[in-house]
Design a protein around this motif. Structure first.
Motif, PDB file in Angstrom:
ATOM      1  N   TRP A  41       1.082  -1.746  -0.061  1.00  0.00           N
ATOM      2  CA  TRP A  41       0.351  -0.168   0.069  1.00  0.00           C
ATOM      3  C   TRP A  41       0.370   1.421  -0.119  1.00  0.00           C
ATOM      4  N   ASN A  42       2.023   1.441   0.716  1.00  0.00           N
ATOM      5  CA  ASN A  42       2.990   2.340   0.982  1.00  0.00           C
ATOM      6  C   ASN A  42       3.690   2.985  -0.611  1.00  0.00           C
ATOM      7  N   LEU A  43       3.799   1.802  -1.389  1.00  0.00           N
ATOM      8  CA  LEU A  43       4.303   1.508  -2.644  1.00  0.00           C
ATOM      9  C   LEU A  43       2.705   2.676  -4.013  1.00  0.00           C
ATOM     10  N   ALA A  44       1.772   1.917  -3.625  1.00  0.00           N
ATOM     11  CA  ALA A  44       1.133   1.932  -4.102  1.00  0.00           C
ATOM     12  C   ALA A  44       0.497   4.015  -4.186  1.00  0.00           C
ATOM     13  N   TYR A  45       0.229   4.310  -2.702  1.00  0.00           N
ATOM     14  CA  TYR A  45      -0.721   5.220  -2.653  1.00  0.00           C
ATOM     15  C   TYR A  45       0.365   6.714  -2.550  1.00  0.00           C
ATOM     16  N   LYS A  46       1.580   6.083  -2.945  1.00  0.00           N
ATOM     17  CA  LYS A  46       2.732   7.288  -2.164  1.00  0.00           C
ATOM     18  C   LYS A  46       2.699   8.737  -2.938  1.00  0.00           C
ATOM     19  N   ASN A  47       1.890   8.467  -3.901  1.00  0.00           N
ATOM     20  CA  ASN A  47       2.042   9.507  -4.792  1.00  0.00           C
ATOM     21  C   ASN A  47       0.257  10.213  -4.476  1.00  0.00           C
ATOM     22  N   ALA A  48      -0.852   9.022  -3.823  1.00  0.00           N
ATOM     23  CA  ALA A  48      -2.151   9.632  -3.861  1.00  0.00           C
ATOM     24  C   ALA A  48      -2.152  11.108  -2.998  1.00  0.00           C
ATOM     25  N   THR A  49      -3.726  11.512  -3.493  1.00  0.00           N
ATOM     26  CA  THR A  49      -4.351  12.621  -2.375  1.00  0.00           C
ATOM     27  C   THR A  49      -4.182  11.220  -1.387  1.00  0.00           C
ATOM     28  N   PRO A  50      -5.011  12.898  -0.150  1.00  0.00           N
ATOM     29  CA  PRO A  50      -5.232  11.957   0.893  1.00  0.00           C
ATOM     30  C   PRO A  50      -6.223  11.813   0.911  1.00  0.00           C
ATOM     31  N   GLU A  51      -7.233  12.083  -0.292  1.00  0.00           N
ATOM     32  CA  GLU A  51      -8.957  12.127  -0.471  1.00  0.00           C
ATOM     33  C   GLU A  51      -8.780  10.557  -0.665  1.00  0.00           C
ATOM     34  N   VAL A  86      -3.137   5.159   9.959  1.00  0.00           N
ATOM     35  CA  VAL A  86      -2.963   5.554   8.222  1.00  0.00           C
ATOM     36  C   VAL A  86      -2.746   7.392   8.928  1.00  0.00           C
ATOM     37  N   SER A  87      -1.307   7.528   7.614  1.00  0.00           N
ATOM     38  CA  SER A  87      -1.172   9.508   7.934  1.00  0.00           C
ATOM     39  C   SER A  87      -1.589   9.874   6.307  1.00  0.00           C
ATOM     40  N   PRO A  88      -2.710   9.826   6.479  1.00  0.00           N
ATOM     41  CA  PRO A  88      -2.341  10.463   4.588  1.00  0.00           C
ATOM     42  C   PRO A  88      -2.047  11.971   4.106  1.00  0.00           C
ATOM     43  N   PHE A  89      -1.234  12.669   5.247  1.00  0.00           N
ATOM     44  CA  PHE A  89      -0.701  13.923   4.420  1.00  0.00           C
ATOM     45  C   PHE A  89       0.943  13.202   5.013  1.00  0.00           C
ATOM     46  N   TYR A  90       1.208  11.772   5.267  1.00  0.00           N
ATOM     47  CA  TYR A  90       2.602  11.998   5.493  1.00  0.00           C
ATOM     48  C   TYR A  90       3.681  12.037   5.320  1.00  0.00           C
ATOM     49  N   HIS A  91       3.328  12.500   3.640  1.00  0.00           N
ATOM     50  CA  HIS A  91       4.807  12.990   2.812  1.00  0.00           C
ATOM     51  C   HIS A  91       4.411  15.052   2.398  1.00  0.00           C
ATOM     52  N   TRP A  92       3.497  15.018   3.512  1.00  0.00           N
ATOM     53  CA  TRP A  92       3.310  16.713   3.202  1.00  0.00           C
ATOM     54  C   TRP A  92       4.291  17.526   4.470  1.00  0.00           C
ATOM     55  N   SER A  93       4.288  19.271   3.317  1.00  0.00           N
ATOM     56  CA  SER A  93       4.792  19.946   3.878  1.00  0.00           C
ATOM     57  C   SER A  93       4.173  20.998   4.539  1.00  0.00           C
ATOM     58  N   ASP A  94       4.767  21.397   5.737  1.00  0.00           N
ATOM     59  CA  ASP A  94       3.769  22.873   6.305  1.00  0.00           C
ATOM     60  C   ASP A  94       3.273  23.736   5.056  1.00  0.00           C
ATOM     61  N   GLU A  95       3.860  23.797   3.757  1.00  0.00           N
ATOM     62  CA  GLU A  95       4.104  24.827   2.790  1.00  0.00           C
ATOM     63  C   GLU A  95       2.677  24.632   2.153  1.00  0.00           C
ATOM     64  N   LYS A  96       2.643  23.138   1.894  1.00  0.00           N
ATOM     65  CA  LYS A  96       1.467  22.967   1.316  1.00  0.00           C
ATOM     66  C   LYS A  96       0.490  22.160   2.020  1.00  0.00           C
ATOM     67  N   LEU A  97       0.510  22.111   3.000  1.00  0.00           N
ATOM     68  CA  LEU A  97      -0.370  22.071   4.323  1.00  0.00           C
ATOM     69  C   LEU A  97      -1.167  23.836   4.237  1.00  0.00           C
ATOM     70  N   ASP A  98       0.014  24.359   4.135  1.00  0.00           N
ATOM     71  CA  ASP A  98      -0.831  26.193   4.259  1.00  0.00           C
ATOM     72  C   ASP A  98      -1.653  25.941   3.082  1.00  0.00           C
ATOM     73  N   LEU A  99      -1.476  25.779   1.851  1.00  0.00           N
ATOM     74  CA  LEU A  99      -2.612  26.448   0.687  1.00  0.00           C
ATOM     75  C   LEU A  99      -3.624  24.828   0.981  1.00  0.00           C
ATOM     76  N   TYR A 100      -3.656  23.984   1.572  1.00  0.00           N
ATOM     77  CA  TYR A 100      -4.893  22.993   1.807  1.00  0.00           C
ATOM     78  C   TYR A 100      -5.630  23.604   2.964  1.00  0.00           C
ATOM     79  N   LEU A 101      -5.100  23.934   3.548  1.00  0.00           N
ATOM     80  CA  LEU A 101      -6.304  25.180   4.798  1.00  0.00           C
ATOM     81  C   LEU A 101      -6.467  26.705   4.438  1.00  0.00           C
ATOM     82  N   GLU A 102      -5.407  26.484   3.584  1.00  0.00           N
ATOM     83  CA  GLU A 102      -6.421  27.872   2.309  1.00  0.00           C
ATOM     84  C   GLU A 102      -7.942  27.498   2.234  1.00  0.00           C
ATOM     85  N   GLU A 103      -7.502  26.136   1.019  1.00  0.00           N
ATOM     86  CA  GLU A 103      -8.148  26.340  -0.169  1.00  0.00           C
ATOM     87  C   GLU A 103      -9.350  25.569   0.191  1.00  0.00           C
TER      88      GLU A 103
END
Length: 206
Positions: A10-20, A164-181
């Motif tokens: 699963w980690n290999l298959a979903y490495k680049n998947a969206t949190p959703e 399950v950590s859907p935002f595992y590979h996300w940076s603070d900057e990417k999360l800032d954008l998610y919160l804003e959107e």
């Protein structure tokens, strides 16, 4: 139920998947799930992503009793805005009582382990025993602690629950954008009484 082989696949298959997509995959594996939170910075992201896919999922909040006023106000706003199904767990002893008999021990104090057990570990165990989840959503991210760097999106807890950590590979900057959107609030005035350092593991995950 879940094997290390599954985890690796699963980690290999979903490495680049969206949190959703990751959340949906986890819920397909088993609907007996919880999401845990302490309303620290960026927690609104995981609560939004999971509750959007499962609006009535139990949200386990283990409140140490030592949160800042800002964190409590932030928690109330997120709970109300997202209409979260919150289950609150608190220590069996009040913070006021503990302040008199123990205070907040430093990490080199012999009482630190007891303090951590009282305010964090025991309430968490109680929550997991009551809900008996097969899936545990959390907002662990790479780069937070050495231990968290060693896991991935999917991992197994000590008790065999699929974490399950859907935002595992996300940076603070990417999360800032998610919160804003998604018009989600954030709050940085957060205090964990069991941790002297930001990159110290809290005890629930290791």
């Amino acid at each position: 139920m879940f094997t290390e082989g599954h985890i690796e696949e699963w980690n290999l298959a979903y490495k680049n998947a969206t949190p959703e997509v990751i959340v949906r995959k986890a819920l397909e594996l088993n609907e007996s799930a919880v999401v845990t939170t302490n309303f620290r910075p960026y927690e609104a992201a995981i609560l939004h992503a999971v509750s959007r896919e499962a609006s009535q999922i139990p949200v386990v909040w283990c409140d140490t009793g030592y949160n800042t006023p800002q964190t409590y106000r932030h928690a109330e706003k997120v709970i109300n805005d997202l209409k979260l199904n919150v289950f609150l767990y608190v220590p069996k002893q009040t913070a006021a009582h503990r302040d008199v008999v123990m205070g907040i021990p430093t990490i080199d104090d012999p009482q630190h382990a007891l303090f951590t057990e009282q305010v964090k570990l025991e309430p968490f165990r109680r929550a997991m025993e009551e809900h008996q989840p097969k899936i545990w959503f959390t907002n662990l991210r790479k780069g937070q602690t050495a231990f968290r760097d060693s896991i991935d999106i999917f991992s197994l807890s000590k008790d065999g629950v699929l974490k399950v950590s859907p935002f595992y590979h996300w940076s603070d900057e990417k999360l800032d954008l998610y919160l804003e959107e998604n018009n989600l609030p954030n709050e940085f005035k957060y205090f964990d009484p069991t941790k002297a350092l930001e990159n110290r593991e809290c005890g629930l995950h290791a």
